[in-house]
Design an enzyme around this catalytic site. Structure first.
Site, PDB file in Angstrom:
ATOM      1  N   GLN A 110       0.929  -1.256   0.010  1.00 25.05           N
ATOM      2  CA  GLN A 110       0.023   0.072  -0.103  1.00 25.05           C
ATOM      3  C   GLN A 110       0.969   1.148   0.100  1.00 25.05           C
ATOM      4  OE1 GLN A 110      -1.988   0.598   3.923  1.00 25.05           O
ATOM      5  NE2 GLN A 110      -3.538   1.743   3.107  1.00 25.05           N
ATOM      6  N   SER A 113       0.934   6.169   2.649  1.00 21.80           N
ATOM      7  CA  SER A 113       1.393   7.633   3.556  1.00 21.80           C
ATOM      8  C   SER A 113       2.487   8.113   2.796  1.00 21.80           C
ATOM      9  CB  SER A 113       1.921   6.653   4.810  1.00 21.80           C
ATOM     10  OG  SER A 113       0.663   6.233   5.482  1.00 21.80           O
ATOM     11  N   SER A 145       4.627  -1.219   3.874  1.00 27.33           N
ATOM     12  CA  SER A 145       4.925  -2.572   4.578  1.00 27.33           C
ATOM     13  C   SER A 145       4.849  -3.247   3.273  1.00 27.33           C
ATOM     14  CB  SER A 145       3.708  -3.244   5.330  1.00 27.33           C
ATOM     15  OG  SER A 145       3.477  -2.135   6.323  1.00 27.33           O
ATOM     16  N   GLU A 228      -8.948  -2.171   5.456  1.00 22.38           N
ATOM     17  CA  GLU A 228      -7.691  -2.656   6.473  1.00 22.38           C
ATOM     18  C   GLU A 228      -8.100  -2.740   7.900  1.00 22.38           C
ATOM     19  OE1 GLU A 228      -5.020   0.923   6.284  1.00 22.38           O
ATOM     20  OE2 GLU A 228      -3.205  -0.578   6.416  1.00 22.38           O
ATOM     21  N   GLU A 361      -6.192   7.952  17.854  1.00 26.58           N
ATOM     22  CA  GLU A 361      -6.720   9.267  17.876  1.00 26.58           C
ATOM     23  C   GLU A 361      -7.774   9.516  16.804  1.00 26.58           C
ATOM     24  OE1 GLU A 361      -3.700   8.861  18.245  1.00 26.58           O
ATOM     25  OE2 GLU A 361      -3.462   9.193  20.404  1.00 26.58           O
TER      26      GLU A 361
HETATM   27  C1  LIG Z   1       3.846  -0.847  11.206  1.00 25.92           C
HETATM   28  C2  LIG Z   1       3.391   0.134  10.440  1.00 25.92           C
HETATM   29  C3  LIG Z   1       3.118  -0.217   8.942  1.00 25.92           C
HETATM   30  C4  LIG Z   1       2.344   0.657   8.264  1.00 25.92           C
HETATM   31  N1  LIG Z   1       2.249   0.239   6.990  1.00 25.92           N
HETATM   32  C5  LIG Z   1       1.697   1.208   5.969  1.00 25.92           C
HETATM   33  C6  LIG Z   1       1.580   0.728   4.682  1.00 25.92           C
HETATM   34  O1  LIG Z   1       1.906  -0.416   4.166  1.00 25.92           O
HETATM   35  N2  LIG Z   1       1.262   1.771   3.834  1.00 25.92           N
HETATM   36  C7  LIG Z   1       1.048   3.192   4.140  1.00 25.92           C
HETATM   37  O2  LIG Z   1       0.620   3.746   3.327  1.00 25.92           O
HETATM   38  N3  LIG Z   1       1.086   3.482   5.530  1.00 25.92           N
HETATM   39  C8  LIG Z   1       1.519   2.532   6.229  1.00 25.92           C
HETATM   40  N4  LIG Z   1       1.805   2.820   7.468  1.00 25.92           N
HETATM   41  C9  LIG Z   1       1.633   4.476   7.984  1.00 25.92           C
HETATM   42  C10 LIG Z   1       0.373   4.557   8.812  1.00 25.92           C
HETATM   43  O3  LIG Z   1      -0.899   4.371   8.111  1.00 25.92           O
HETATM   44  C11 LIG Z   1       0.728   6.009   9.534  1.00 25.92           C
HETATM   45  O4  LIG Z   1       1.867   5.848  10.347  1.00 25.92           O
HETATM   46  C12 LIG Z   1      -0.576   6.468  10.415  1.00 25.92           C
HETATM   47  O5  LIG Z   1      -1.596   6.938   9.349  1.00 25.92           O
HETATM   48  C13 LIG Z   1      -0.146   7.843  10.979  1.00 25.92           C
HETATM   49  O6  LIG Z   1       0.244   8.746  10.200  1.00 25.92           O
HETATM   50  P1  LIG Z   1       1.530   9.532  10.744  1.00 25.92           P
HETATM   51  O7  LIG Z   1       2.654   8.501  11.115  1.00 25.92           O
HETATM   52  O8  LIG Z   1       2.255  10.429   9.650  1.00 25.92           O
HETATM   53  O9  LIG Z   1       1.532  10.275  11.793  1.00 25.92           O
HETATM   54  P2  LIG Z   1       0.591  11.479  12.100  1.00 25.92           P
HETATM   55  O10 LIG Z   1      -0.437  11.722  10.935  1.00 25.92           O
HETATM   56  O11 LIG Z   1       1.678  12.718  11.763  1.00 25.92           O
HETATM   57  O12 LIG Z   1       0.158  11.722  13.486  1.00 25.92           O
HETATM   58  C14 LIG Z   1       1.096  12.061  14.412  1.00 25.92           C
HETATM   59  C15 LIG Z   1       0.125  11.940  15.937  1.00 25.92           C
HETATM   60  O13 LIG Z   1      -0.630  12.963  15.942  1.00 25.92           O
HETATM   61  C16 LIG Z   1      -1.927  12.302  16.051  1.00 25.92           C
HETATM   62  N5  LIG Z   1      -2.902  13.087  15.139  1.00 25.92           N
HETATM   63  C17 LIG Z   1      -2.763  13.278  13.790  1.00 25.92           C
HETATM   64  N6  LIG Z   1      -3.966  14.188  13.345  1.00 25.92           N
HETATM   65  C18 LIG Z   1      -4.671  14.315  14.493  1.00 25.92           C
HETATM   66  C19 LIG Z   1      -5.993  14.797  14.698  1.00 25.92           C
HETATM   67  N7  LIG Z   1      -6.710  15.296  13.495  1.00 25.92           N
HETATM   68  N8  LIG Z   1      -6.666  14.513  15.878  1.00 25.92           N
HETATM   69  C20 LIG Z   1      -5.941  14.079  16.798  1.00 25.92           C
HETATM   70  N9  LIG Z   1      -4.799  13.671  16.845  1.00 25.92           N
HETATM   71  C21 LIG Z   1      -4.227  13.465  15.797  1.00 25.92           C
HETATM   72  C22 LIG Z   1      -1.827  10.898  15.512  1.00 25.92           C
HETATM   73  O14 LIG Z   1      -2.971  10.293  16.141  1.00 25.92           O
HETATM   74  C23 LIG Z   1      -0.517  10.634  16.231  1.00 25.92           C
HETATM   75  O15 LIG Z   1      -0.307  10.292  17.460  1.00 25.92           O
HETATM   76  C24 LIG Z   1       2.101   2.035   8.541  1.00 25.92           C
HETATM   77  C25 LIG Z   1       2.600   2.467   9.871  1.00 25.92           C
HETATM   78  C26 LIG Z   1       3.200   1.565  10.696  1.00 25.92           C
HETATM   79  C27 LIG Z   1       3.327   1.927  12.029  1.00 25.92           C
END
Ligand SMILES: Cc1cc2nc3c(=O)[nH]c(=O)nc-3n(C[C@H](O)[C@H](O)[C@H](O)COP(=O)(O)OP(=O)(O)OC[C@H]3O[C@@H](n4cnc5c(N)ncnc54)[C@H](O)[C@@H]3O)c2cc1C
Length: 385
Positions: A110, A113, A145, A228, A361
């Site tokens: 996928q 992100s 992933s 998902e 969240e």
């Molecule tokens: C093991 C693992 C596998 C993954 N695999 C994939 C994959 O295969 N493909 C893919 O595309 N992505 C993948 N991801 C990414 C995952 O979808 C993102 O990490 C996730 O959506 C959060 O985005 P971010 O890391 O940019 O954090 P951010 O969006 O920057 O968030 C940081 C913090 O702020 C909080 N936050 C952000 N916005 C808000 C809001 N509006 N209200 C309250 N709190 C908020 C979040 O909850 C979090 O605690 C993976 C992540 C992990 C950990």
């Protein structure tokens, strides 16, 4: 009648392809051809056009007979890719991709992100520009992933930078072996590199690999995300983390009332969770799941984390004895032979479950607004994931 037909087909499959003597690929090919891959899919596409709930009967019977599981080697393709193809793919796309998803010939990943677009997924900046019958893609994805061992990527890219952000996106399938796709593994705290950065430089994608209309990528992406979350919340025939904690509790016979209370609390919540999952599965007749997938994911992932926290407390000093931090990027060999039996490794991995597939969240916001009907926050969250 339909249930009997599915049960008879399952028994036929086991008779003609005994799991003990049939190779994994041959078994899964036969299962697909028998319409038992996804029974609610159309005939000829791995299904029989029947009620989705019947798939559970098939899976349970096949697991009991020791048959291979089509989902395990290609989790994202099996649950998300196949559902998206069914809902938005053309017949040609369905015929081209569904079989290799199920047989494991083509693993999917996928590519959603980006460094600046996680929760706020609609902000993706990876660009796809039309060039005749092709699209030329440039950008960077992250946390992808298994991208380093995948054949196909589900890509969300911006095709109209002038449109409001949700309306300027389009969904593609990218051949991960195309020139210009550069996959770099990222090390996680377990030591493994399960996910990757993916750099896309002048990658050419044929228009025939577009899923859904131009500028409709957001709807297709949402359908992917809903499937998902159901992935996390699916009913598992095998032992879950709470059963593991219970086994460990029995082995250790710890005379600590606080640990005992935690154990009982987790056990009760796991039973409630299981009933909720079974009900959601029964309600889900077909098509795209609703917000209940988000609620289930929220509850289940916290349960997993607490169960492994308890396991580590039960292990006491031994919980520190994790020594596998050496970077291991997935390859076909390490993926197939990966060792998951160490509870300490699973504790570390469980920390990711409340982030991947939508953070807790964000899921609480969905629960508040779409399930409980609470008013939107006065400062609307910038997220739309
Ligand atoms: C093991 C693992 C596998 C993954 N695999 C994939 C994959 O295969 N493909 C893919 O595309 N992505 C993948 N991801 C990414 C995952 O979808 C993102 O990490 C996730 O959506 C959060 O985005 P971010 O890391 O940019 O954090 P951010 O969006 O920057 O968030 C940081 C913090 O702020 C909080 N936050 C952000 N916005 C808000 C809001 N509006 N209200 C309250 N709190 C908020 C979040 O909850 C979090 O605690 C993976 C992540 C992990 C950990």
């Amino acid at each position: 009648m339909t249930a009997k037909l599915v049960a008879d087909r399952t028994e036929d499959l086991l008779r003609t392809h005994p799991p003990g003597t049939t190779g994994r690929h041959a078994f899964l090919t036969a299962q697909y051809e028998a319409g038992l891959a996804w029974v609610h899919f159309p005939e000829g596409l791995g299904g029989l056009g029947m009620a989705r709930a019947l798939q559970r009967e098939v899976d349970t019977r096949l697991a009991a007979a020791g048959a291979p599981d089509g989902a395990s080697a290609n989790r994202l393709g099996y649950s998300m890719g196949a559902a998206v193809l069914l809902a938005y793919g053309t017949r040609e796309q369905q015929e081209r991709f569904l079989r290799p998803i199920f047989t494991g010939d083509e693993r999917w990943c996928q590519l959603f992100s980006e460094p600046g677009a996680g929760s706020d997924l609609a902000s993706v900046t990876t660009r796809a520009v039309r060039s005749g019958d092709e699209w030329v893609v440039n950008g960077q994805k992250v946390w992808s992933s298994m991208a380093n061992i995948s054949a196909v990527g589900m890509l969300l890219a911006r095709t109209d930078p002038d449109a409001p952000k949700h309306h300027g996106l389009t969904y593609f399938l990218v051949d991960m072996r195309s020139p210009g796709v550069d996959v770099r593994p990222l090390r996680q705290m377990t030591g493994e590199a399960e996910f990757n950065e993916v750099y896309l430089t002048d990658v050419r994608i044929p228009d025939s690999a577009r899923i859904g209309p131009v500028s409709a990528g957001w709807q297709v992406a949402l359908a992917t995300l809903m499937n998902e979350r159901v992935l996390f919340n699916r009913e598992r025939p095998e032992k879950g983390p709470v059963d593991e904690a219970l086994d460990l509790y029995r082995q250790r016979a710890v005379p600590d009332p606080e640990l005992r209370t935690r154990m009982i609390d987790l056990w009760i919540r796991a039973r409630v969770q299981r009933l909720g999952t079974a009900r959601a599965a029964a309600n889900l007749a077909a098509g795209t799941p609703g917000p209940e997938g988000s609620t289930g994911k929220l509850a289940y992932t916290h349960l997993i984390q607490e169960a492994y926290e308890l396991c580590l407390d039960l292990l006491g000093d031994e919980s520190m004895l994790y020594d596998s931090y050496a970077m291991t990027a997935y390859s076909e060999e390490t993926f197939a032979g990966r060792v998951e039996h160490d509870v300490r490794r699973r504790f570390l991995r469980s920390r990711a479950t409340t982030i991947e597939g939508g953070t807790s969240e964000i899921l609480r916001t969905i629960l508040a607004e779409r399930t409980l009907g609470l008013p939107r926050a006065s400062h609307p969250p910038r997220t739309n994931r």
